[in-house]
Design a protein around this motif. Structure first.
Motif, short mmCIF file in Angstrom:
data_model
loop_
_atom_site.label_atom_id
_atom_site.label_comp_id
_atom_site.label_asym_id
_atom_site.label_seq_id
_atom_site.Cartn_x
_atom_site.Cartn_y
_atom_site.Cartn_z
N HIS A 273 0.84 -1.20 0.00
CA HIS A 273 0.00 0.00 0.00
C HIS A 273 0.88 1.26 0.00
O HIS A 273 2.09 1.18 0.16
CB HIS A 273 -0.95 -0.01 1.19
N LEU A 274 0.23 2.42 -0.18
CA LEU A 274 0.93 3.70 -0.24
C LEU A 274 0.66 4.50 1.03
O LEU A 274 -0.39 4.36 1.66
CB LEU A 274 0.47 4.52 -1.45
N GLN A 275 1.64 5.36 1.39
CA GLN A 275 1.48 6.30 2.50
C GLN A 275 1.91 7.68 2.03
O GLN A 275 2.86 7.82 1.25
CB GLN A 275 2.37 5.90 3.68
N PRO A 276 1.24 8.76 2.52
CA PRO A 276 1.68 10.11 2.17
C PRO A 276 3.05 10.40 2.79
O PRO A 276 3.41 9.84 3.83
CB PRO A 276 0.59 11.01 2.76
N ILE A 277 3.81 11.30 2.17
CA ILE A 277 5.17 11.60 2.61
C ILE A 277 5.17 12.21 4.02
O ILE A 277 6.10 11.99 4.79
CB ILE A 277 5.85 12.57 1.62
N ASN A 278 4.11 12.95 4.37
CA ASN A 278 4.10 13.60 5.69
C ASN A 278 3.51 12.73 6.79
O ASN A 278 3.15 13.22 7.86
CB ASN A 278 3.36 14.94 5.61
N VAL A 279 3.40 11.41 6.55
CA VAL A 279 2.86 10.52 7.56
C VAL A 279 3.79 10.50 8.78
O VAL A 279 5.00 10.69 8.66
CB VAL A 279 2.68 9.09 6.99
N THR A 280 3.21 10.28 9.96
CA THR A 280 4.00 10.30 11.20
C THR A 280 4.99 9.14 11.26
O THR A 280 6.15 9.31 11.65
CB THR A 280 3.08 10.25 12.43
N ARG A 281 4.55 7.95 10.89
CA ARG A 281 5.40 6.77 10.95
C ARG A 281 5.47 6.13 9.56
O ARG A 281 4.65 5.29 9.22
CB ARG A 281 4.88 5.76 11.96
N PRO A 282 6.43 6.53 8.76
CA PRO A 282 6.55 5.96 7.40
C PRO A 282 6.84 4.47 7.46
O PRO A 282 7.45 3.96 8.41
CB PRO A 282 7.74 6.73 6.81
N CYS A 283 6.38 3.77 6.43
CA CYS A 283 6.68 2.33 6.34
C CYS A 283 8.12 2.16 5.86
O CYS A 283 8.58 2.81 4.93
CB CYS A 283 5.70 1.63 5.40
N ILE A 284 8.84 1.29 6.51
CA ILE A 284 10.28 1.11 6.29
C ILE A 284 10.52 -0.25 5.63
O ILE A 284 9.90 -1.25 6.00
CB ILE A 284 11.03 1.17 7.65
N TRP A 285 11.43 -0.26 4.68
CA TRP A 285 11.82 -1.53 4.06
C TRP A 285 12.93 -2.21 4.86
O TRP A 285 12.91 -3.41 5.07
CB TRP A 285 12.27 -1.29 2.62
N VAL A 286 13.90 -1.41 5.27
CA VAL A 286 15.02 -1.99 6.03
C VAL A 286 15.61 -0.93 6.94
O VAL A 286 15.71 0.25 6.56
CB VAL A 286 16.10 -2.59 5.08
N SER A 287 15.98 -1.33 8.16
CA SER A 287 16.59 -0.42 9.14
C SER A 287 18.02 -0.86 9.41
O SER A 287 18.30 -2.07 9.51
CB SER A 287 15.81 -0.42 10.46
N LYS A 288 18.92 0.10 9.58
CA LYS A 288 20.31 -0.20 9.90
C LYS A 288 20.53 0.04 11.40
O LYS A 288 20.37 1.16 11.88
CB LYS A 288 21.25 0.71 9.10
N PRO A 289 20.88 -1.00 12.18
CA PRO A 289 21.10 -0.81 13.61
C PRO A 289 22.32 0.07 13.88
O PRO A 289 23.25 0.16 13.07
CB PRO A 289 21.34 -2.24 14.13
N TRP A 290 22.33 0.68 15.05
CA TRP A 290 23.48 1.49 15.48
C TRP A 290 24.68 0.58 15.79
O TRP A 290 24.51 -0.59 16.13
CB TRP A 290 23.13 2.25 16.76
N PRO A 291 25.89 1.15 15.72
CA PRO A 291 27.02 0.44 16.31
C PRO A 291 26.77 0.26 17.81
O PRO A 291 26.02 1.03 18.42
CB PRO A 291 28.21 1.37 16.07
N VAL A 292 27.38 -0.76 18.37
CA VAL A 292 27.09 -1.09 19.77
C VAL A 292 28.37 -1.30 20.57
O VAL A 292 29.44 -1.54 20.01
CB VAL A 292 26.23 -2.37 19.87
N VAL A 293 28.21 -1.18 21.88
CA VAL A 293 29.23 -1.67 22.80
C VAL A 293 28.86 -3.11 23.09
O VAL A 293 27.81 -3.39 23.69
CB VAL A 293 29.28 -0.85 24.10
N ALA A 294 29.69 -4.05 22.62
CA ALA A 294 29.45 -5.48 22.82
C ALA A 294 30.46 -6.01 23.81
O ALA A 294 31.61 -5.53 23.87
CB ALA A 294 29.54 -6.22 21.49
#
Length: 708
Positions: A273-294
């Motif tokens: 489906h489609l969402q307007p550009i000004n939507v509060t929570r856009p639909c995401i295809w892929v997220s990149k996690p932050w670097p971490v302290v492991a």
């Protein structure tokens, strides 16, 4: 992604061999530090400050995956890792826990990627993308995202054909060109410029929407993070693969002027489906996690408490020192609710682990690299992990044999694709096993290459190379680079080919297995050739680096005498040091120390192997672009030097690349001549010609005597 048994065993062995030598628990915490790119080094400044004011001490890692191994072994307790490092650690079954994130802003992810469509393009679901004009950020954006994420959108839309006659890269490009309409995917498609040009000429539709369709390179207006959005809003594109933060900025939703009316565009969601550009929570295809302290499991909770709330408020505090060592461009730490396993952490990022789960071709198209020692195999296995998480295709697979000869045989019969040999095994690999050089370990410094020089006693009668006829000569080995450099120099100086045994004294040390004097073994090798000269020979041919080491007083041996280097001088067969030469020694010829050999195969397979190795050189070599190095291709591995590749290698280069190097007399044509038996045939031909001339002269004299 499942590990093969051999790959798992290699990584398990790599991790467990050193686990037994973990230091005793002395109450100290050890942080693994990887220096950032550039000349500034933070460890010398902050490590003493940290150790003087806390119970924390530094362990310097060669790279981030070195820190992964150290944390697993217990020689370090924690460090900063990227999301890609966590994927590699998971594949290697390394047990570490994620304690805190290293963020530069408050967003829950480093970045998120969206698909933005033009509302006039008639795209309402993902099924409408067939024939759409794709705007893509392109390639060469290592600092911003990996090729795995760059290719995610197309991998989700387009299936591979796995045609044997195409490289994996061309297969992917061809499938995209067939699926999408005119598009823009600028930047280098493959590392080799000639092959890149061929592919862009073959699939021009993927450059059609670029600002400069022919060049289609990383200088294009439609290349890069913002370029893909300009392609959409100014260049007539239908759909753009872009970062969410860039999209918000482009459409004026992040405080910057809008480049176009956001009402004309929508987000295309993975579920269709489609969402307007000004939507509060856009639909995401892929997220990149932050670097971490492991951290190691035993210290993870303690580390989490330690790094929470670190700041630079007090410049001379241990907190400031620790944060300075941990951060690159990240400004603050954010603790997780609990320390959690790697899988649990990565699963919070939409699509991230899925990006590494797309089906591969069957059978796999891996490039098999042959190794002949445990440490080589371990390094190769970690290189395999690093290359795969950064999207190198095809990826490598590592096998281990008992010795190098077995590796060359396996490569000859295509059980392996690649074996790396030095200058002494090059002839054997090419002549006896039918292998051919694909790439060379190139070093910028001449002493880091194999440069053959001729050394004589200072007070000797020898002034030129021609004077050396009949001299007692010393070589390091038979059929090594020095041997062939001398063979070629005889040809160049005298104008005809002669064997070394006929040119030099019969008491020379030439190491032919069936001819000549049997020399003591302590005369064999580079230092042996120098010792041979010191103990009575007339001339030694050896590597300039060994003589440099000798002159600088860094060589040891009971045969050495003080200041003896003052008793030697160089013979310059080509007229002394050439003008504009940056090298202090006159030399015969030079070659590289490492030769990457492969079997004969199709042009597509050769290109595939070549570009995969070049891609790894680009990612993990001396000119890496990331803030800290993920993996060290050329450098120490687990405290061992010259593993797989030589530490002093600067890059992998082709024979054509040597033409751009100012150092003359590269030996590649000499290797080819020797393998083709040019020197042997010419020498034999010369001998027959000399014998025939002598016979004719005798016959002529006898005829004249008869007539008298």
């Amino acid at each position: 992604m499942a590990l093969s048994y051999e790959r798992f065993f290699a990584l398990f062995l790599s991790l467990t061999i050193c686990a037994a030598v973990a230091p005793p628990d002395d109450g100290k915490l050890r942080v693994c530090v990887v220096e950032s790119r550039g000349i500034y080094r933070k460890a010398p400044k902050f490590c003493p400050q940290l150790q003087d004011n806390s119970n924390i001490e530094c362990v310097i890692g060669m790279d981030r995956l070195d820190c992964v191994r150290r944390i697993h072994k217990g020689t370090a307790h924690f460090g900063v890792l990227s999301a890609e490092d966590l994927i590699a650690a998971r594949w290697a079954s390394v047990e570490i826990l994620v304690a805190s994130e290293m963020r530069s802003h408050e967003s829950p992810f480093e970045y998120e990627i969206v698909a933005v469509v033009n509302n006039d393009a008639n795209i309402h679901t993902v099924h409408d993308l067939h024939g759409a004009r794709l705007c893509h950020p392109g390639y060469g954006l290592e600092n911003h995202w990996t090729e795995v994420l760059a290719n995610y959108f197309e991998a989700a839309m387009v299936s591979k054909t796995c045609k044997a006659e195409l490289t994996l890269t061309e297969d992917r490009i061809a499938a995209s060109a067939k699926y999408f309409g005119p598009s823009c995917k600028a930047g280098p498609w493959v590392p080799d410029a000639k092959q890149d040009r061929i592919l862009k000429d073959r699939y021009p539709s993927l450059c059609h929407m670029c600002y400069d369709p022919y060049s289609c390179d990383d200088s294009d207006k439609h290349w890069g993070r913002r370029g893909t959005l300009y392609c959409l809003t100014n260049g007539g594109g239908s759909v753009s693969w872009a970062r969410l933060d860039d999209t918000l900025s482009h459409f004026g939703l992040a405080g910057l002027p809008a480049q176009d009316d956001p009402a004309k565009y929508s987000y295309l969601c993975p579920d269709g489906h489609l969402q307007p550009i000004n939507v509060t929570r856009p639909c995401i295809w892929v997220s990149k996690p932050w670097p971490v302290v492991a951290a190691h499991r035993s210290h993870a909770a303690q580390v989490q408490r330690l790094v929470t709330g670190l700041s630079h408020d007090e410049p001379h505090s241990w907190q400031n020192a620790l944060l300075s060592l941990l951060e690159t461009y990240h400004a603050f730490t954010v603790p997780l609710d609990n320390v959690i396993p790697v899988d649990d952490y990565l699963n919070q990022a939409i699509g991230y682990q899925s990006a590494y789960s797309f089906p591969e071709c069957n059978p796999p198209r891996s490039i098999v690299v042959c190794t002949s020692s445990i440490i080589e195999h371990n390094k190769c296995s970690w290189l395999q992990e690093a290359a795969q998480v950064y999207g190198v295709e095809p990826n490598i697979q590592c096998i281990r044999t008992m010795n190098l000869q077995q590796c060359m045989e396996d490569t000859e019969f295509k059980s392996s694709d690649v074996v790396i040999v030095n200058q002494e095994q090059r002839v054997q690999a090419q002549r006896d096993y039918g292998l051919q050089p694909l790439l060379f370990e190139f070093a910028e410094g001449m002493h880091e290459r194999y440069v053959t020089i001729a050394l004589v006693h200072k007070n000797s009668e020898y002034k030129t190379f021609k004077d050396l006829r009949g001299a007692r000569a010393c070589l390091p080995s038979f059929e090594g680079a020095a041997h062939m450099a001398v063979q070629e120099t005889i040809l160049n100086v005298t104008g005809h080919v002669e064997t070394l045994h006929s040119y030099f004294n019969r008491d020379s040390c030439l190491w032919h297995p069936h001819k000549g004097r049997e020399c003591p073994l302590h005369y064999k090798g580079e230092e042996g050739a120098l010792r041979c000269l010191a103990e009575g020979a007339d001339v030694a041919f050896l590597s300039s680096s060994v003589y440099k080491k000798y002159v600088s007083g860094n060589m040891t041996g009971d045969w050495l005498k003080p200041d003896t280097h003052l008793s030697y001088r160089l013979i310059c067969p080509y007229g002394g040091i050439e003008r504009r030469s940056k090298f202090e020694y006159c030399y015969l010829h030079w070659t590289t120390r490492g030769h990457v050999m492969t079997h004969s195969s199709t042009t597509a397979r050769q290109s595939e192997i070549y570009n995969s190795l070049q891609h790894m050189d680009h990612l993990f070599g001396k000119k890496y672009k990331s803030e800290t190095r993920s993996f060290t291709l050329y450098g120490a591995f687990d405290k061992h030097n010259d593993v797989l590749f030589h530490d002093n290698t600067d890059s992998l280069r082709s024979e054509e690349d040597f033409q751009r190097n100012e150092a003359k007399r590269n030996m590649e044509h000499i290797f080819q001549r020797y393998v083709s038996k040019y020197y042997a045939v010419r020498a034999e031909s010369g001998a027959q010609q000399s014998y025939g001339s002598f016979f004719s002269l005798v016959l002529l004299l006898l005829t004249r005597l008869t007539l008298v």
